[in-house]
Design an enzyme around this catalytic site. Structure first.
Site, mmCIF file in Angstrom:
data_model
loop_
_atom_site.group_PDB
_atom_site.id
_atom_site.type_symbol
_atom_site.label_atom_id
_atom_site.label_comp_id
_atom_site.label_asym_id
_atom_site.label_seq_id
_atom_site.Cartn_x
_atom_site.Cartn_y
_atom_site.Cartn_z
ATOM 1 N N ASP A 154 -2.317 -0.396 11.425
ATOM 2 C CA ASP A 154 -3.577 -0.140 10.731
ATOM 3 C C ASP A 154 -3.520 1.264 10.099
ATOM 4 O O ASP A 154 -3.410 2.256 10.823
ATOM 5 C CB ASP A 154 -4.700 -0.224 11.772
ATOM 6 C CG ASP A 154 -6.068 -0.044 11.159
ATOM 7 O OD1 ASP A 154 -6.150 0.281 9.961
ATOM 8 O OD2 ASP A 154 -7.054 -0.225 11.894
ATOM 9 N N CYS A 208 -6.846 -9.365 8.852
ATOM 10 C CA CYS A 208 -6.749 -8.101 9.595
ATOM 11 C C CYS A 208 -8.125 -7.815 10.198
ATOM 12 O O CYS A 208 -8.929 -8.740 10.359
ATOM 13 C CB CYS A 208 -6.239 -6.964 8.705
ATOM 14 S SG CYS A 208 -7.322 -6.519 7.335
ATOM 15 N N CYS A 258 -7.884 -3.053 4.074
ATOM 16 C CA CYS A 258 -6.582 -2.364 3.922
ATOM 17 C C CYS A 258 -5.422 -3.355 3.930
ATOM 18 O O CYS A 258 -4.859 -3.684 2.884
ATOM 19 C CB CYS A 258 -6.382 -1.318 5.013
ATOM 20 S SG CYS A 258 -7.612 0.006 4.994
ATOM 21 N N ARG A 259 -5.054 -3.826 5.132
ATOM 22 C CA ARG A 259 -3.818 -4.606 5.246
ATOM 23 C C ARG A 259 -3.919 -5.999 4.639
ATOM 24 O O ARG A 259 -3.056 -6.390 3.836
ATOM 25 C CB ARG A 259 -3.409 -4.718 6.733
ATOM 26 C CG ARG A 259 -3.035 -3.393 7.338
ATOM 27 C CD ARG A 259 -3.003 -3.458 8.848
ATOM 28 N NE ARG A 259 -4.331 -3.645 9.415
ATOM 29 C CZ ARG A 259 -4.590 -3.847 10.691
ATOM 30 N NH1 ARG A 259 -3.600 -3.914 11.549
ATOM 31 N NH2 ARG A 259 -5.833 -3.983 11.114
ATOM 32 N N SER A 260 -4.950 -6.783 5.024
ATOM 33 C CA SER A 260 -4.963 -8.178 4.555
ATOM 34 C C SER A 260 -5.222 -8.313 3.050
ATOM 35 O O SER A 260 -4.637 -9.205 2.434
ATOM 36 C CB SER A 260 -5.899 -9.065 5.377
ATOM 37 O OG SER A 260 -7.230 -8.648 5.297
ATOM 38 N N ASN A 277 -10.505 -6.261 6.581
ATOM 39 C CA ASN A 277 -10.257 -6.910 5.280
ATOM 40 C C ASN A 277 -10.441 -5.932 4.116
ATOM 41 O O ASN A 277 -10.878 -6.313 3.033
ATOM 42 C CB ASN A 277 -11.136 -8.164 5.091
ATOM 43 C CG ASN A 277 -10.721 -9.067 3.927
ATOM 44 O OD1 ASN A 277 -11.559 -9.744 3.334
ATOM 45 N ND2 ASN A 277 -9.461 -9.085 3.579
HETATM 46 P P1 4NP Z 1 -7.817 -3.159 7.943
HETATM 47 O O1 4NP Z 1 -8.138 -1.625 8.301
HETATM 48 O O2 4NP Z 1 -8.077 -3.939 9.216
HETATM 49 O O3 4NP Z 1 -6.367 -3.123 7.591
HETATM 50 O O4 4NP Z 1 -8.726 -3.549 6.815
HETATM 51 C C1 4NP Z 1 -9.343 -1.202 8.855
HETATM 52 C C2 4NP Z 1 -10.438 -1.008 8.057
HETATM 53 C C3 4NP Z 1 -11.615 -0.549 8.598
HETATM 54 C C4 4NP Z 1 -11.696 -0.305 9.950
HETATM 55 C C5 4NP Z 1 -10.601 -0.503 10.746
HETATM 56 C C6 4NP Z 1 -9.424 -0.964 10.196
HETATM 57 N N1 4NP Z 1 -12.903 0.197 10.506
HETATM 58 O O5 4NP Z 1 -12.910 0.485 11.714
HETATM 59 O O6 4NP Z 1 -13.901 0.332 9.793
#
Ligand code: 4NP
Length: 156
Positions: A123, A7, A12-14, A10
């Site tokens: 997201d 993702c 939340c989703r992945s 790294n």
């Molecule tokens: P992820 O979510 O891609 O599912 O881990 C996010 C985590 C952090 C950010 C964006 C999406 N960020 O902009 O910091």
């Protein structure tokens, strides 16, 4: 079989996709290595987002020991399949591919659930706890689908 979940951050989703698939392959004693990475470097070394950890704990998938890392080109050598959570992750990973073989490894995770839908795991970072639970439920279905395909030899 080696599977990498990707993702943006790294956190939340992945990591949820990683922890969930890891748990399922361990329970079934399947010879599958699972890991995850983010295309961005914002959160390298951090534990998953507290809201994702809490959601995993609520549904029985602990992910608190995972640590964020950034996707790197050598991941194309170290993994057979690279599942991206959305089309932005997909294009970021594909932009690092060195050849056609690298490109062939990269897929959108939800296309395993709904072929050719090109649907995204949304997201949840700026969302609510409901958004985190929705991500968990989507990943539960998608990882079940990946497991079924591995068992039936349909993922190579
Ligand atoms: P992820 O979510 O891609 O599912 O881990 C996010 C985590 C952090 C950010 C964006 C999406 N960020 O902009 O910091």
């Amino acid at each position: 079989m080696r599977i990498l979940m990707v993702c943006l951050g790294n956190i939340c989703r992945s990591p949820m996709a990683d922890g969930h698939l890891r748990k399922k392959v361990n329970d079934l004693k399947l010879a599958v290595i699972v890991d995850s990475a983010g295309t961005a470097n914002y959160h390298v070394g951090e534990a998953p987002d507290k809201r994702m950890i809490a959601t995993g704990a609520k549904f029985g998938t602990p992910i608190d020991e995972l640590r964020a890392r950034q996707f790197k080109v050598v991941d194309f050598d170290n993994f057979d399949l690279i599942y991206c959570m959305d089309s932005s992750n997909l294009s970021n990973v594909l932009s690092l591919a060195r050849n056609e073989a690298d490109c062939q490894k990269v897929r959108l995770l939800l296309n395993e659930l709904e072929p050719n839908s090109n649907a995204a795991v949304p997201d949840p970072y700026y969302g609510t706890m409901q958004d985190f639970e929705y991500v968990y439920q989507l990943l539960d279905k998608a990882t079940d689908c990946v497991i079924e395909k591995i068992k039936n030899g349909k993922i190579r």
